[in-house]
Design a protein around this motif. Structure first.
Motif, mmCIF file in Angstrom:
data_model
loop_
_atom_site.group_PDB
_atom_site.id
_atom_site.type_symbol
_atom_site.label_atom_id
_atom_site.label_comp_id
_atom_site.label_asym_id
_atom_site.label_seq_id
_atom_site.Cartn_x
_atom_site.Cartn_y
_atom_site.Cartn_z
ATOM 1 N N VAL A 20 -22.288 -85.717 -57.335
ATOM 2 C CA VAL A 20 -22.957 -84.409 -57.393
ATOM 3 C C VAL A 20 -21.988 -83.322 -57.833
ATOM 4 O O VAL A 20 -22.304 -82.495 -58.693
ATOM 5 N N ALA A 21 -20.784 -83.307 -57.259
ATOM 6 C CA ALA A 21 -19.803 -82.281 -57.621
ATOM 7 C C ALA A 21 -19.438 -82.373 -59.100
ATOM 8 O O ALA A 21 -19.313 -81.349 -59.778
ATOM 9 N N GLY A 22 -19.270 -83.585 -59.607
ATOM 10 C CA GLY A 22 -18.954 -83.758 -61.024
ATOM 11 C C GLY A 22 -20.074 -83.270 -61.919
ATOM 12 O O GLY A 22 -19.836 -82.625 -62.944
ATOM 13 N N ALA A 23 -21.305 -83.559 -61.534
ATOM 14 C CA ALA A 23 -22.453 -83.096 -62.331
ATOM 15 C C ALA A 23 -22.544 -81.571 -62.320
ATOM 16 O O ALA A 23 -22.717 -80.940 -63.366
ATOM 17 N N VAL A 24 -22.411 -80.980 -61.142
ATOM 18 C CA VAL A 24 -22.504 -79.518 -61.032
ATOM 19 C C VAL A 24 -21.341 -78.860 -61.780
ATOM 20 O O VAL A 24 -21.537 -77.880 -62.514
ATOM 21 N N ALA A 25 -20.130 -79.380 -61.624
ATOM 22 C CA ALA A 25 -18.955 -78.800 -62.286
ATOM 23 C C ALA A 25 -19.097 -78.829 -63.805
ATOM 24 O O ALA A 25 -18.601 -77.943 -64.492
ATOM 25 N N SER A 26 -19.794 -79.841 -64.324
ATOM 26 C CA SER A 26 -19.977 -79.953 -65.770
ATOM 27 C C SER A 26 -21.321 -79.379 -66.227
ATOM 28 O O SER A 26 -21.720 -79.561 -67.373
ATOM 29 N N ARG A 27 -21.992 -78.693 -65.296
ATOM 30 C CA ARG A 27 -23.268 -78.012 -65.568
ATOM 31 C C ARG A 27 -24.357 -78.976 -66.045
ATOM 32 O O ARG A 27 -25.172 -78.641 -66.875
ATOM 33 N N ASP A 28 -24.315 -80.186 -65.504
ATOM 34 C CA ASP A 28 -25.324 -81.196 -65.814
ATOM 35 C C ASP A 28 -26.283 -81.252 -64.636
ATOM 36 O O ASP A 28 -26.006 -81.875 -63.620
ATOM 37 N N TYR A 29 -27.399 -80.585 -64.771
ATOM 38 C CA TYR A 29 -28.344 -80.450 -63.658
ATOM 39 C C TYR A 29 -29.483 -81.475 -63.713
ATOM 40 O O TYR A 29 -30.492 -81.308 -63.036
ATOM 41 N N GLN A 30 -29.298 -82.545 -64.484
ATOM 42 C CA GLN A 30 -30.315 -83.597 -64.519
ATOM 43 C C GLN A 30 -30.483 -84.151 -63.107
ATOM 44 O O GLN A 30 -29.500 -84.463 -62.425
ATOM 45 N N HIS A 33 -28.635 -87.088 -61.220
ATOM 46 C CA HIS A 33 -27.253 -86.967 -60.762
ATOM 47 C C HIS A 33 -27.127 -86.292 -59.402
ATOM 48 O O HIS A 33 -26.017 -86.157 -58.890
ATOM 49 N N HIS A 34 -28.268 -85.869 -58.808
ATOM 50 C CA HIS A 34 -28.161 -85.202 -57.507
ATOM 51 C C HIS A 34 -29.345 -85.426 -56.568
ATOM 52 O O HIS A 34 -29.248 -85.125 -55.385
ATOM 53 N N ASP A 35 -30.444 -85.963 -57.052
ATOM 54 C CA ASP A 35 -31.639 -86.131 -56.219
ATOM 55 C C ASP A 35 -32.050 -87.599 -56.203
ATOM 56 O O ASP A 35 -32.646 -88.098 -57.164
ATOM 57 N N ALA A 36 -31.727 -88.291 -55.110
ATOM 58 C CA ALA A 36 -31.971 -89.739 -55.023
ATOM 59 C C ALA A 36 -33.459 -90.074 -55.169
ATOM 60 O O ALA A 36 -33.818 -91.044 -55.830
ATOM 61 N N GLU A 37 -34.318 -89.259 -54.566
ATOM 62 C CA GLU A 37 -35.766 -89.527 -54.628
ATOM 63 C C GLU A 37 -36.271 -89.445 -56.072
ATOM 64 O O GLU A 37 -37.008 -90.318 -56.532
ATOM 65 N N LEU A 38 -35.865 -88.404 -56.787
ATOM 66 C CA LEU A 38 -36.297 -88.271 -58.181
ATOM 67 C C LEU A 38 -35.636 -89.324 -59.072
ATOM 68 O O LEU A 38 -36.256 -89.804 -60.026
ATOM 69 N N MET A 49 -23.399 -91.405 -61.653
ATOM 70 C CA MET A 49 -22.395 -90.517 -62.243
ATOM 71 C C MET A 49 -22.737 -90.185 -63.697
ATOM 72 O O MET A 49 -23.189 -91.050 -64.442
ATOM 73 N N ASN A 50 -22.461 -88.929 -64.087
ATOM 74 C CA ASN A 50 -22.689 -88.535 -65.474
ATOM 75 C C ASN A 50 -21.453 -88.830 -66.322
ATOM 76 O O ASN A 50 -20.352 -89.052 -65.817
ATOM 77 N N ILE A 51 -21.630 -88.805 -67.640
ATOM 78 C CA ILE A 51 -20.556 -89.165 -68.558
ATOM 79 C C ILE A 51 -19.404 -88.165 -68.515
ATOM 80 O O ILE A 51 -18.245 -88.534 -68.701
ATOM 81 N N TYR A 84 -22.836 -96.026 -59.023
ATOM 82 C CA TYR A 84 -23.705 -95.596 -57.927
ATOM 83 C C TYR A 84 -22.870 -95.304 -56.680
ATOM 84 O O TYR A 84 -21.782 -95.871 -56.506
ATOM 85 N N PRO A 85 -23.380 -94.468 -55.783
ATOM 86 C CA PRO A 85 -22.661 -94.195 -54.528
ATOM 87 C C PRO A 85 -22.415 -95.489 -53.749
ATOM 88 O O PRO A 85 -23.247 -96.395 -53.742
ATOM 89 N N GLY A 86 -21.244 -95.528 -53.111
ATOM 90 C CA GLY A 86 -20.891 -96.684 -52.288
ATOM 91 C C GLY A 86 -20.083 -97.738 -53.025
ATOM 92 O O GLY A 86 -19.558 -98.660 -52.411
#
Length: 146
Positions: A20-30, A33-38, A49-51, A84-86
């Motif tokens: 999540v921190a990597g996605a937010v830091a790179s302004r990737d709000y897909q 990258h942050h919502d497991a349900e979606l 993880m995003n690229i 993936y996490p874990g």
């Protein structure tokens, strides 16, 4: 350093926070990258993880090895299995060739599913003693900040 030399491996735990921190830091709000349900609604078992985060981790791996004065000239990567996490991603590298003060390093980042990232990094190597001077300046700054 010679062609064929291997860099020591770097193990990176893949946490939700890192993803999540990597996605937010790179302004990737897909949302994947942050919502497991979606992410699950879109067919993924979890967030991944995003690229741009992967690209940053590959860069860190190279500069951790060659020192803070090394300059990344080109980072050419390709994603494979998601992070993936874990899970844990282990980065490994092999120097493929040296041309003067420039090295090319083949990098692989593997996780429990296979190769997450493969690619080549071209790095301008620090001049002899340059990394030491940078480290000494960093240490002097830390002492002055105390």
């Amino acid at each position: 350093m010679n062609a064929g030399d291997e860099l020591p491996p770097l193990e990176i735990p893949i946490t939700r926070t890192l993803i999540v921190a990597g996605a937010v830091a790179s302004r990737d709000y897909q949302d994947v990258h942050h919502d497991a349900e979606l992410a699950r609604a879109k067919g993924s078992p979890d967030i991944f993880m995003n690229i741009l985060t992967t690209n940053g981790l590959v860069g860190r791996y190279i500069t951790d090895h060659f020192g803070p004065a090394a300059v990344l000239r080109k980072v050419a990567i390709r994603l494979g299995a998601p992070n993936y996490p874990g899970d844990t991603m282990t980065l490994t590298g092999t120097v493929t060739d040296i041309d003067g003060d420039t090295a090319r390093v083949r990098v692989v980042g593997a996780n429990g599913l296979g190769h997450h990232v493969t690619g080549t990094v071209t790095v301008l190597l620090p001049k002899t003693g340059e990394a030491d001077e940078t480290d000494e300046a960093d240490e002097a700054g830390e002492k002055g900040a105390s």
